[in-house]
Design a protein around this motif. Structure first.
Motif, PDB file in Angstrom:
ATOM      1  N   THR A  57       0.875  -1.174   0.000  1.00  0.00           N
ATOM      2  CA  THR A  57       0.000   0.000   0.000  1.00  0.00           C
ATOM      3  C   THR A  57       0.916   1.229   0.000  1.00  0.00           C
ATOM      4  N   ILE A  58       0.540   2.207  -0.803  1.00  0.00           N
ATOM      5  CA  ILE A  58       1.381   3.415  -0.864  1.00  0.00           C
ATOM      6  C   ILE A  58       1.022   4.342   0.277  1.00  0.00           C
ATOM      7  N   THR A  59       2.004   4.740   1.034  1.00  0.00           N
ATOM      8  CA  THR A  59       1.731   5.729   2.085  1.00  0.00           C
ATOM      9  C   THR A  59       2.767   6.843   1.955  1.00  0.00           C
ATOM     10  N   PHE A  60       2.433   7.968   2.503  1.00  0.00           N
ATOM     11  CA  PHE A  60       3.379   9.072   2.434  1.00  0.00           C
ATOM     12  C   PHE A  60       3.988   9.330   3.804  1.00  0.00           C
ATOM     13  N   GLU A  61       3.831   8.316   4.679  1.00  0.00           N
ATOM     14  CA  GLU A  61       4.300   8.511   6.058  1.00  0.00           C
ATOM     15  C   GLU A  61       5.749   8.942   6.145  1.00  0.00           C
ATOM     16  N   ASN A  62       6.562   8.413   5.222  1.00  0.00           N
ATOM     17  CA  ASN A  62       7.985   8.738   5.308  1.00  0.00           C
ATOM     18  C   ASN A  62       8.376   9.974   4.519  1.00  0.00           C
ATOM     19  N   SER A  63       7.426  10.584   3.849  1.00  0.00           N
ATOM     20  CA  SER A  63       7.784  11.809   3.134  1.00  0.00           C
ATOM     21  C   SER A  63       7.053  12.989   3.745  1.00  0.00           C
ATOM     22  N   LYS A  64       7.734  14.137   3.643  1.00  0.00           N
ATOM     23  CA  LYS A  64       7.098  15.353   4.149  1.00  0.00           C
ATOM     24  C   LYS A  64       6.319  15.982   2.990  1.00  0.00           C
ATOM     25  N   ILE A  65       4.992  15.968   3.090  1.00  0.00           N
ATOM     26  CA  ILE A  65       4.163  16.546   2.016  1.00  0.00           C
ATOM     27  C   ILE A  65       3.684  17.933   2.448  1.00  0.00           C
ATOM     28  N   GLU A  66       3.924  18.904   1.579  1.00  0.00           N
ATOM     29  CA  GLU A  66       3.492  20.282   1.879  1.00  0.00           C
ATOM     30  C   GLU A  66       2.899  20.915   0.611  1.00  0.00           C
ATOM     31  N   PRO A  67       2.091  21.949   0.796  1.00  0.00           N
ATOM     32  CA  PRO A  67       1.575  22.632  -0.408  1.00  0.00           C
ATOM     33  C   PRO A  67       2.715  23.332  -1.157  1.00  0.00           C
ATOM     34  N   ILE A  68       2.544  23.509  -2.431  1.00  0.00           N
ATOM     35  CA  ILE A  68       3.574  24.182  -3.239  1.00  0.00           C
ATOM     36  C   ILE A  68       3.078  25.586  -3.604  1.00  0.00           C
ATOM     37  N   ASP A  69       4.008  26.529  -3.711  1.00  0.00           N
ATOM     38  CA  ASP A  69       3.614  27.891  -4.117  1.00  0.00           C
ATOM     39  C   ASP A  69       3.223  27.902  -5.580  1.00  0.00           C
ATOM     40  N   CYS A  70       2.248  28.725  -5.887  1.00  0.00           N
ATOM     41  CA  CYS A  70       1.962  28.841  -7.317  1.00  0.00           C
ATOM     42  C   CYS A  70       1.605  30.286  -7.634  1.00  0.00           C
ATOM     43  N   ILE A  71       1.762  30.640  -8.883  1.00  0.00           N
ATOM     44  CA  ILE A  71       1.453  32.004  -9.318  1.00  0.00           C
ATOM     45  C   ILE A  71       0.166  31.948 -10.125  1.00  0.00           C
ATOM     46  N   ASP A  72      -0.808  32.713  -9.672  1.00  0.00           N
ATOM     47  CA  ASP A  72      -2.080  32.727 -10.391  1.00  0.00           C
ATOM     48  C   ASP A  72      -1.947  33.714 -11.551  1.00  0.00           C
ATOM     49  N   LYS A  73      -2.098  33.205 -12.748  1.00  0.00           N
ATOM     50  CA  LYS A  73      -1.929  34.062 -13.934  1.00  0.00           C
ATOM     51  C   LYS A  73      -2.848  35.284 -13.874  1.00  0.00           C
TER      52      LYS A  73
END
Ligand code: UTP
Length: 414
Positions: A57-73
């Motif tokens: 099963t894929i888990t993200f427990e070992n990775s740090k997941i964060e939102p990414i910055d984006c530029i709204d056109k």
């Protein structure tokens, strides 16, 4: 007994895949040779490894997941946008942009028998997906005075039919020497029990290796070298099935150039937490995408103080890479993901099995797995109604019907 046959038999025994020779004795010498060569080229260790991963099963427990910055056109001021556009305009006019369309997929959800790009939509006129994309490039020629090089990635399965379709349609009046085709890699399909499948003729049942295969095949086919010779700097890579795709995007080039970033991607806001799209994020501080099949409900539903989804920057398969970065990416191996697909095949008794439900694994690499090797990436959010009208399913969401509606609304606004 021929030596190659014996070697193949030993390998098959080692990997419990002896059934691959079930039709061998019914074949002509030429066919026997073809089958033995196919088997000799299979990387059985790799197939075993990927298959074993279907059990995890894929888990993200070992990775740090964060939102990414984006530029709204749409948040760019008039001056900012003009400045970025003029940087992009200059690059395009100088012939520094090439476009790659990935058209090697099987289009199973659409249920159309033929290369997906040849699918005809009725948008006031009857027109194929390929022609819709080509029209965009013709519009770019009118604006920039230059025919952008158009590279089309096909698969072994649809290469011949794709090229024939272009020939028959006189390349939609685009200069023939500006359109190039290249074939992506493939991997054998495997039964849910881990047996490599034979097709209905008793040869190995191959399937294309996912849109992530684009990098390796650009390198292997000589496309990257050719782009370098043509002094291309930016390569837009997109799918064949988004009929509002904006492939010649001056603002995107301007943004990437001004931020000194070697890769850029476009996003649209996810309509709701259940929408079947991957979302951009940072994974261990690197740009990444979490596929819809891999994101947990908790993460998908996470909201900020304003009640808006935190992971909402949908990846719409509209990405652009600097050629310098492509050279590096194309040498890196990407991981494989697993998709369950319907497959007709020849079984271990030599009988043909026709399936109307998913019964096999297809192994695919995804283009966005290359993002994690980037230091940074510019994400530009665009309006869904301007740039995203996908044709994925035969009916319902993201179907020809919904795409045609979006397309007609867009051109009615123009
Ligand atoms: P999708 O992942 O939506 O797959 O591809 P698909 O093959 O079109 O359709 P399904 O999943 O079988 O229903 C997105 C884009 O990536 C291309 C497709 O042609 C489409 O333009 N693609 C996908 C490839 O070029 N090669 C692949 O191996 C997979």
């Amino acid at each position: 007994m021929n030596l190659k046959y014996q070697e193949v038999k030993n390998t098959l025994k080692k990997y419990h895949q002896e059934h691959l020779l079930v039709n061998y004795n019914n074949m002509s010498d030429k066919e026997k040779e073809k089958l033995l060569s196919q088997i000799s080229e299979i990387n059985f260790e790799l197939i075993k490894d990927i298959y074993n991963k279907t059990k995890e099963t894929i888990t993200f427990e070992n990775s740090k997941i964060e939102p990414i910055d984006c530029i709204d056109k749409s948040d760019l001021s008039k001056e900012e946008k003009e400045k970025l556009d003029s940087i992009g305009d200059e690059k395009i006019k100088l012939g520094k942009l090439a476009v790659v369309t990935m058209a090697g997929g099987q289009g199973t959800r659409l249920g159309y028998d033929g290369p997906k790009g040849t699918f005809i939509l009725d948008v006031k006129e009857k027109i194929s997906l390929f022609e819709i994309l080509c029209k965009k490039l013709i519009q770019a020629k009118e604006k920039y005075g230059i025919y952008v090089y158009w590279y089309i990635m096909t698969s072994n399965e649809n290469n011949k039919d794709t090229i024939e379709f272009f020939r028959k349609n006189n390349y939609f009046s685009y200069p023939k020497d500006k359109i190039k085709f290249f074939v992506q890699g493939e991997l054998p399909m495997v039964s849910l029990e881990g047996k490599i499948l034979l097709n209905e003729d008793g040869f190995i049942k191959f399937a294309s290796d996912g849109h992530g295969g684009v990098f390796e095949s650009m390198e292997k086919s000589g496309v990257l070298d050719e782009m370098k010779q043509n002094k291309i700097e930016w390569v837009f890579i997109g799918g064949v099935d988004n009929i509002l795709v904006n492939m010649v995007d001056n603002t995107l080039i301007g943004l990437a150039e001004s931020k000194k970033c070697l890769a850029a991607g476009k996003s649209v806001i996810k309509t709701n937490s259940k929408e079947k799209v991957g979302v951009f994020c940072l994974r261990d501080n690197k740009p990444s995408v979490i596929e819809y099949s891999e994101i947990s409900d908790d993460l998908a539903e996470l909201k900020d103080k304003k009640g808006e989804l935190i992971y909402s920057e949908s990846h719409i398969l509209c990405n652009m890479f600097n050629i310098k970065r492509l050279e590096i990416i194309s040498k890196n191996k990407l991981p494989y993901h697993i998709a369950k697909k319907k497959a007709n095949y020849m079984n271990e008794e030599g009988k043909i099995v026709i399936s109307d439900s998913p019964n096999a694994y297809k192994f695919e690499s995804f283009i966005f797995d290359a993002f994690t090797s980037l230091e940074s990436m510019v994400i530009m959010r665009v309006k869904r109604q301007d740039e995203f009208a996908p044709v994925k399913n035969a009916k319902g969401v993201d179907s020809p019907e919904t795409a045609i509606k979006l397309y007609n609304e867009f051109y009615a606004r123009d």
